[in-house]
Motif scaffolding. Structure first.
Motif, PDB file in Angstrom:
ATOM      1  N   VAL A  58       0.846  -1.200   0.000  1.00  0.00           N
ATOM      2  CA  VAL A  58       0.000   0.000   0.000  1.00  0.00           C
ATOM      3  C   VAL A  58       0.878   1.246   0.000  1.00  0.00           C
ATOM      4  O   VAL A  58       1.761   1.388   0.845  1.00  0.00           O
ATOM      5  CB  VAL A  58      -0.935   0.019   1.231  1.00  0.00           C
ATOM      6  N   GLY A  74      -4.017   4.913  -0.722  1.00  0.00           N
ATOM      7  CA  GLY A  74      -3.555   4.462   0.588  1.00  0.00           C
ATOM      8  C   GLY A  74      -4.655   3.788   1.387  1.00  0.00           C
ATOM      9  O   GLY A  74      -5.708   3.429   0.859  1.00  0.00           O
ATOM     10  N   PHE A  75      -4.419   3.627   2.688  1.00  0.00           N
ATOM     11  CA  PHE A  75      -5.427   3.006   3.541  1.00  0.00           C
ATOM     12  C   PHE A  75      -6.679   3.880   3.587  1.00  0.00           C
ATOM     13  O   PHE A  75      -6.589   5.069   3.903  1.00  0.00           O
ATOM     14  CB  PHE A  75      -4.891   2.809   4.959  1.00  0.00           C
ATOM     15  N   ASN A 164      -1.995  -4.229  -9.224  1.00  0.00           N
ATOM     16  CA  ASN A 164      -2.072  -3.755  -7.842  1.00  0.00           C
ATOM     17  C   ASN A 164      -3.414  -4.164  -7.229  1.00  0.00           C
ATOM     18  O   ASN A 164      -4.358  -3.373  -7.156  1.00  0.00           O
ATOM     19  CB  ASN A 164      -1.907  -2.233  -7.805  1.00  0.00           C
ATOM     20  N   ALA A 166      -4.070  -4.780  -4.170  1.00  0.00           N
ATOM     21  CA  ALA A 166      -4.326  -4.171  -2.860  1.00  0.00           C
ATOM     22  C   ALA A 166      -5.183  -2.917  -2.987  1.00  0.00           C
ATOM     23  O   ALA A 166      -6.176  -2.756  -2.278  1.00  0.00           O
ATOM     24  CB  ALA A 166      -3.007  -3.843  -2.168  1.00  0.00           C
ATOM     25  N   THR A 167      -4.805  -2.009  -3.892  1.00  0.00           N
ATOM     26  CA  THR A 167      -5.576  -0.770  -4.015  1.00  0.00           C
ATOM     27  C   THR A 167      -6.964  -1.034  -4.590  1.00  0.00           C
ATOM     28  O   THR A 167      -7.942  -0.396  -4.197  1.00  0.00           O
ATOM     29  CB  THR A 167      -4.826   0.276  -4.872  1.00  0.00           C
ATOM     30  N   LEU A 170      -8.939  -2.369  -1.574  1.00  0.00           N
ATOM     31  CA  LEU A 170      -9.179  -1.378  -0.527  1.00  0.00           C
ATOM     32  C   LEU A 170     -10.215  -0.337  -0.944  1.00  0.00           C
ATOM     33  O   LEU A 170     -11.098   0.030  -0.165  1.00  0.00           O
ATOM     34  CB  LEU A 170      -7.866  -0.694  -0.148  1.00  0.00           C
TER      35      LEU A 170
END
Length: 225
Positions: A58, A74-75, A164, A166-167, A170
């Motif tokens: 991230v 980001g988070f 990606n 993760a993004t 999220l």
């Protein structure tokens, strides 16, 4: 953390929008109790500063949008100081029934936020100075819809090209969490609005805590708010 009085060097901490690391120590373990705002419970303690935090999948310090906006990569949960942008252009930090306005004026930052969310709402300031907030594509300011759509298209294309996951995951979870129907298509988009250094001469918001009862109440919790 050990030197500050945290047992085993472990515990909860928070990093402010200016990179300051804060934690809380039990009053019984705090050596400077005579200087603390309260004498029991959990004492707020300043540990120092950091230049930022890094996580493998991230990006918490992404490129700053130079023109327009971008999807925040980001988070999207519990990341950054939470401030409220009011109808009167004020910037206020809130916790339970307490509300403390910033010691400074932030007209450029507030104007930037209201460009996309005119009715105000929450804004998040991360430990590296990035600014992001939730934007409703259906109620965005007049004329900003195409800009939001382009930002989403650019983000999705880049994320898929780079693999990606993760993004992608999220942002989808943020959309679901902010949807009233658990449908990501009608959730609020986490949008990267810029960096504090680009607004109001880089002034970092600071709440004026003018009610001492706040320290007594917040001292009942180890959590750093």
């Amino acid at each position: 953390m050990v030197l500050a009085g945290k047992s085993g060097g472990r515990g909860i901490f928070r990093v402010t929008a200016d990179g300051e690391v804060l934690t809380k120590v039990k009053a019984d373990d705090y050596s400077n109790l005579d200087q603390a705002p309260v004498s029991s419970g959990w004492i707020p303690v300043y540990l120092g500063t950091v230049q930022g935090l890094r996580f493998r999948d991230v990006d918490l310090d992404p490129e700053i949008p130079r023109d327009g906006i971008a999807v925040w990569p980001g988070f999207p949960f519990n990341h950054g100081e939470t401030w409220s942008v009011g109808d009167d252009a004020s910037l206020t930090w809130k916790w339970k029934d307490y509300a403390f306005e910033s010691a400074f004026g932030h007209p450029e930052l507030v104007d930037r936020y209201k460009t996309y969310r005119p009715n105000g709402g929450r804004i998040y300031l991360t430990e590296t100075g990035h600014v992001w907030g939730n934007i409703d594509p259906d109620t965005v300011s007049t004329g900003r819809g195409p800009e939001i759509q382009q930002a989403v298209a650019n983000w999705k294309e880049t994320a898929e090209k780079e693999g990606n996951a993760a993004t992608l995951r999220l942002v989808n979870r943020r959309l679901v969490a902010t949807s009233q129907t658990d449908d990501p298509s009608d959730g609020l988009l986490p949008i990267h609005l810029g960096h504090l250094s680009h607004f109001d001469n880089g002034t970092v918001p600071r709440p004026v805590v003018d009610d001492q009862t706040y320290f007594k109440l917040v001292g009942q919790y180890e959590q750093v708010y």
